[in-house]
Design an enzyme around this catalytic site. Structure first.
Site, mmCIF file in Angstrom:
data_model
loop_
_atom_site.group_PDB
_atom_site.id
_atom_site.type_symbol
_atom_site.label_atom_id
_atom_site.label_comp_id
_atom_site.label_asym_id
_atom_site.label_seq_id
_atom_site.Cartn_x
_atom_site.Cartn_y
_atom_site.Cartn_z
ATOM 1 N N ASP A 148 0.784 -1.351 -0.037
ATOM 2 C CA ASP A 148 0.493 -0.264 0.332
ATOM 3 C C ASP A 148 0.999 1.297 0.326
ATOM 4 O O ASP A 148 0.271 2.279 -0.809
ATOM 5 C CB ASP A 148 -0.522 -0.029 0.775
ATOM 6 C CG ASP A 148 -1.253 -1.132 1.340
ATOM 7 O OD1 ASP A 148 -2.164 -2.040 0.342
ATOM 8 O OD2 ASP A 148 -2.122 -1.100 2.580
ATOM 9 N N MET A 190 -5.832 -2.743 -4.938
ATOM 10 C CA MET A 190 -6.082 -2.754 -3.454
ATOM 11 C C MET A 190 -5.163 -1.593 -3.194
ATOM 12 O O MET A 190 -5.338 -0.616 -3.990
ATOM 13 C CB MET A 190 -4.967 -4.175 -2.816
ATOM 14 C CG MET A 190 -5.348 -5.285 -2.263
ATOM 15 S SD MET A 190 -4.566 -6.241 -1.820
ATOM 16 C CE MET A 190 -5.822 -7.756 -1.519
ATOM 17 N N LEU A 294 -3.434 -11.142 -5.765
ATOM 18 C CA LEU A 294 -2.447 -11.133 -6.819
ATOM 19 C C LEU A 294 -1.345 -9.885 -7.107
ATOM 20 O O LEU A 294 -0.230 -10.933 -7.268
ATOM 21 C CB LEU A 294 -3.266 -11.272 -8.694
ATOM 22 C CG LEU A 294 -3.607 -12.330 -9.769
ATOM 23 C CD1 LEU A 294 -4.820 -11.619 -10.616
ATOM 24 C CD2 LEU A 294 -3.388 -13.519 -9.343
#
Ligand code: F6P
Length: 370
Positions: A148, A190, A294
């Site tokens: 992230d 994400m 993934l």
């Protein structure tokens, strides 16, 4: 506890906390090899993050354990995002769950195993716990990990570049179907509450619309962009949406909550919602792809292998120098150490006027707000 307290370190513990991420094994290798060969330390691998510390699940690592793992994904030690010693899930006799303070067990195991220091590789959750363990008297050095990239104190975390590479390749692949079938392709990526993956992946893949949590979007702006492109002969659009983006009218979409986790929110579903709205309101055939895990799996990129190796070597050097309560970090092109305190002071989200946002707008990408 932070600051420099030089003492001889003969036993070094190492753990990986939170979600797995490409480059974890590269860090383990880069901490363990110099620790064993240059500093003569024994290296103890702690299994499944802080869970292994609370439960005393540890093992000796030897050169053979950390050899040949530079390019492999995941973590040879295992990891967990449910092992916060101060918020530790324990099953009661009746099968129900209680959350207990197990921090003393963590301290006892640290002592029982004769650890002189501990390298904790992880994201913001791991660094919060690392700081508290320092308060109990453990000698902690942190290494910043997360796809992230939402950790302060370092310009980049390892794993982020690998996730961005996956997003970029996925968008390249989606482009072919989008243009052949004249469709809108929505890709959900994400990033939790930070839009770095969507921004960097969307920019690299040439997404037409990028939606991130830090920039409030309007439906009208999204629909207009899709329709305008069609009118100009571009009968397809790619929308890259970060999982933590709030949608007007419904807010952030939370798939489920799990109170065992440090952050109970499991995000997901915004891609479906955005796709449905575009199909209904802009009358364009739309498909959605959720990249999911993934983005976290497989081999690290060359950039992440190098960053992870540099972080690991730096962490080992910090241990030997007694620089505890600190985290290895990237500042510009240099590897430095920063206070863990600084890394967890706030979450590093995308500033709305960030140069990458301006670059995206300059090449005609909509951020959904104009
Ligand atoms: O923090 C890394 C991350 O992959 C986030 O981007 C995502 O929201 C979360 O972890 C998913 O966690 P889990 O694998 O526990 O579902």
């Amino acid at each position: 506890m932070s600051g420099s307290s030089r003492r001889h370190i003969s036993r070094l513990g190492i753990l990986t906390g939170g979600g797995d991420c490409p480059g974890l094994n590269a860090v383990i290798r880069a901490v363990a090899k110099p620790a064993m060969h240059d500093y003569g330390m024994e290296v103890i691998g702690i299994e499944d993050g802080f869970e292994g510390l609370v439960e005393g699940r540890m093992r000796h690592l030897h050169n053979a354990d950390v050899s040949g793992i530079l390019s492999t994904g995941g973590t040879i030690l295992g990891t967990s995002n449910k092992g916060d010693p101060w918020h530790y899930p324990r099953e009661k006799r009746d099968g129900t769950l209680e959350i207990v303070d197990a921090s003393q067990s963590a301290l006892e195991n640290y002592r029982r195993w004769g650890l002189d220091a501990l390298v904790a590789i992880g994201g913001d959750g791991t660094m919060h716990i690392a700081r508290k363990l320092g308060g109990l008297g453990m000698n902690i050095v942190g290494v910043p990990k997360t796809i992230d990239n939402d950790l302060e104190g370092t310009d980049l975390t390892f794993g982020h570049d690998s996730a961005v590479a996956v997003v970029t390749e996925a968008i390249d692949r989606l482009h072919t179907t989008a243009s052949s079938h004249h469709r809108v392709m929505v890709i959900e990526v994400m990033g939790r509450y930070a839009g770095w993956i969507a921004l960097r992946g969307g920019l690299a893949g040439g997404a037409d619309i990028i939606l991130i949590p830090e920039i409030a979007f309007q439906w009208e702006s999204v629909f207009r962009k899709v329709v305008d492109r069609s009118r100009r002969g571009k009968r397809f659009s790619i929308v890259c949406v970060s999982e933590g983006t709030s949608c007007p009218g419904v807010g952030m979409i939370i798939r489920t909550r799990d109170k065992k986790r440090t952050d109970p929110n499991q995000l997901g579903g915004v891609g479906d919602y955005v796709a449905r709205m575009i199909e209904e309101q802009a009358h364009k055939e739309t498909r959605v792809t959720v990249l999911g895990h993934l983005q976290r799996g497989g081999s690290p990129t060359a950039f992440d292998r190098n960053l992870a190796t540099r972080f690991g070597v730096q962490a080992c050097r910090m241990v030997a120098a007694g620089e505890f309560g600190k985290m290895a970090a990237l500042r510009g092109t240099s590897i430095v150490s920063v206070e863990i305190e600084e890394a967890i002071a706030r979450q590093k989200v995308v500033p709305p006027e960030h140069e990458l946002v301006r670059a995206a707008r300059a090449v005609g990408t909509s951020m959904g707000d104009e």
